[in-house]
Design an enzyme around this catalytic site. Structure first.
Site: not given
Length: 605
Positions: A90, A155
């Site tokens: 994103s 992440d």
């Protein structure tokens, strides 16, 4: 980037017309609603992200240099080895919001291994200023380290390239970089490569981003945004929106959202969603091909990544999660149609899910341990296996559907005795422990902190067959035994420090912390049938799910005929007994004029 036929995608556009005045009007109201929903981050947070990424990039170079020196390289060669990060997900798409994580890829030269990534870099992250959390899942389908730096979740994936060093201007779109890489490195690289391709394959990036922000928010609110739990992840949702943008290249965001629900509701799965034709290449890497690979033929909702080698981004989708998403597409289709006709507001699309009010029975899987570091790893491992439990539950005859919730719910308990800690480990939290605050044990040096993460699966029971009498049996012994065995096989599993408890419970026994303030009480109150169109459109109240006709979605503890709610803990992963436990539960709804339909639940590990 148009195809040789002059259009983007694998088929011509459905329409190249400009959007109507009404579509432009609803686009304006959509953006206003998205701002009200608070999905845009502040300028301060945006700057913090840039600073964090800069610090992470410097750490990666330091990591590669340190490993290079340990491999015997000279100072000059170690300094030139490089090491680079690439963002994807994103953040790279430009649709991230406040508090969302940054998907990041660490690219290293050939002498830096995945073992170095987890053994060396993980330790360096723990010593980095501003880091509050570090955990890793090396055995995941895509191995990952998750961390939080200065409040920004990261992440971190890893790819080891067959290069002696990593130049600053390295272009990951070069297919030759995939030579001599293992499957996990290819999957990790594909994250960044896919996002770059998606952005190249949409006719209008700004329209794509606005529409995708809407779809992401809707999917999150309806609890269908989770690749690991069998729904769709961010990349899959992005590819669906991108495909609709290709079909309507001149439409505004509101029109794209409207057509998104119409197209997805009517899509003929398992027909794949493609942004461009699948390309073969000279490399010895696997490309998605259902004609060649039986595993690819088994994919229920194939959404194919556009970067070579093409892969299915939705291989985790199961029968239950597909059914749930199809119903949500239908609900969204009707609501957006009402929005376009002026009969509803955009806010109706983003009404929160009713997962914890929808079912009569639930499975609660609780992973617990006594340190935060261990719990992060343990709970991540358990979550990665939950999908396998759902797949096995789908084969149980008496179950119509097994609905996994999209995230684990964390809770910390403060125990003053070993007996209390053991009770929490079994999933049987005493009320005194549940209500105890941290400050109450601040001076107790023998107090035990228990970190827990609970995962929930809603169980939809098939209706009782006409004419059948007596109790029915729901035997989930085998699925649970296989699930617990799979979790226990984790190479880092420590039976003395890691606990897992599985309970089948009624909705009235769901823990209080899964509800927001006032939510449980509202769910227990009878709902009125008449609703204002702009407040809650009919589709939100009327579900196509057969479940709604047989099992109420709200708790009804006040019913005078309901049996007392009960919960039965299932055998723990280290339980010596294999004798099944059985509890008779009240299955289908009934009134005072109806007899209860008892359901015997059998579960053993």
């Amino acid at each position: 980037m148009a195809s040789t036929n002059g259009y983007l995608g694998v088929t011509p556009p459905i329409s190249t017309n400009e959007s109507s005045a009404r579509e432009k009007e609803v686009t304006s109201t959509l953006m206003e609603e998205l701002r009200r929903q608070g999905i845009f981050e502040s300028e301060e947070e945006s700057k913090t992200r840039e600073i964090v990424l800069g610090r992470l990039a410097a750490l990666i170079k330091k990591f590669v240099r340190q490993v290079s020196l340990s491999r015997g390289l000279s100072e000059t060669a170690a300094n030139a080895a490089g090491g680079k990060i690439y963002t994807f997900g994103s953040y790279r798409l430009g649709v991230h919001g406040p508090g969302t994580d940054i998907d990041t890829l660490c690219v290293a030269p050939r002498h830096v291994t995945r073992e170095d990534f987890f053994n060396v870099l993980e330790g360096m992250l723990r010593g980095m200023d501003g880091v509050t959390e570090v955990s890793s899942v090396p055995e995941a389908y895509v191995p990952i380290i998750t961390t939080e730096i200065s409040g920004i979740p990261i992440d971190l994936l890893f790819a080891q390239l067959a290069l002696p060093s990593i130049p600053e201007d390295l272009d990951l779109q070069d297919d030759n970089l995939l030579r001599n890489l293992d499957d996990r490195c290819v999957r990790s690289l594909n994250g960044s490569r896919v996002i770059n391709e998606i952005l190249r394959l949409v006719p209008n990036v700004d329209v794509f981003r606005d529409a995708l922000r809407c779809i992401k928010l809707w999917a999150q609110r309806r609890a269908i945004y989770s690749n690991v739990n069998g729904f769709l992840g961010g990349v899959a949702w992005a590819m669906l929106v991108a495909r609709v943008c290709q079909l309507y290249p001149n439409a505004v965001a509101g029109a794209i959202v409207s057509r998104f629900f119409v197209i997805m509701h009517k899509w003929s799965w398992p027909q794949p969603v493609l942004l461009k034709p699948i390309e073969d290449g000279p490399l010895q890497v696997r490309v998605w091909n259902p004609k060649l690979y039986p595993q690819d033929r088994a994919h229920r909702m194939p959404i194919i990544t556009p970067a070579y080698p093409s892969m299915c981004a939705t291989h985790n989708v199961m029968a239950s999660t597909q059914q749930i998403m199809k119903e949500e597409f239908q609900r969204g289709c009707t609501i957006v149609d009402q929005v376009m006709n002026g009969e509803a507001e955009w806010s109706a699309l983003f009404v929160k899910h009713d997962f914890f009010q929808r079912y009569r029975f639930y499975l609660q899987v609780t992973a617990s341990s006594r340190t935060l570091e261990m719990q992060n790893k343990w709970s991540g491992t358990v979550e990665s296996k939950m999908r396998h439990l759902v797949m096995r539950l789908e084969f149980v005859d008496a179950l119509k559907l097994a609905h996994p919730f999209t995230k684990g719910i964390e809770k910390v308990y403060y125990c003053v005795s070993e007996e209390e800690a053991q009770a929490v480990a079994r999933g049987e939290v005493p009320d005194t422990v549940a209500q105890r605050k941290q400050e109450e044990v601040a001076d107790n040096k023998t107090a035990i902190t228990m970190y827990t993460t609970s995962f929930f699966i809603g169980l939809s029971i098939k209706p009782k067959e006409a004419g059948s009498t007596g109790p029915r049996r729901l035997d989930i012994s085998y699925p649970l035994a296989e699930f617990l065995k799979m979790v226990k096989m984790w190479e880092k599993y420590d039976e003395s420090a890691m606990n897992i408890a599985v309970r089948h419970i009624k909705h009235t026994m769901l823990p209080e912390h899964v509800f927001e303030p006032g939510e449980r009480e509202a769910a227990a109150r009878p709902k009125k049938r008449s609703r204002g169109a702009k407040d809650s459109p009919a589709p939100a109240a009327k579900r196509s799910r057969t479940e709604s006709d047989t099992t109420p979605r709200t708790a009804s503890a006040a019913s005078p005929t309901r049996a007392t709610a009960s919960s039965t803990p299932l055998p723990q992963i280290n339980a010596a007994s294999t004798r099944p436990t059985s509890t008779t539960l009240d299955d289908l709804p009934h009134t005072s004029a109806q007899a209860a339909d008892p359901l015997a639940v059998t579960a053993s590990a």
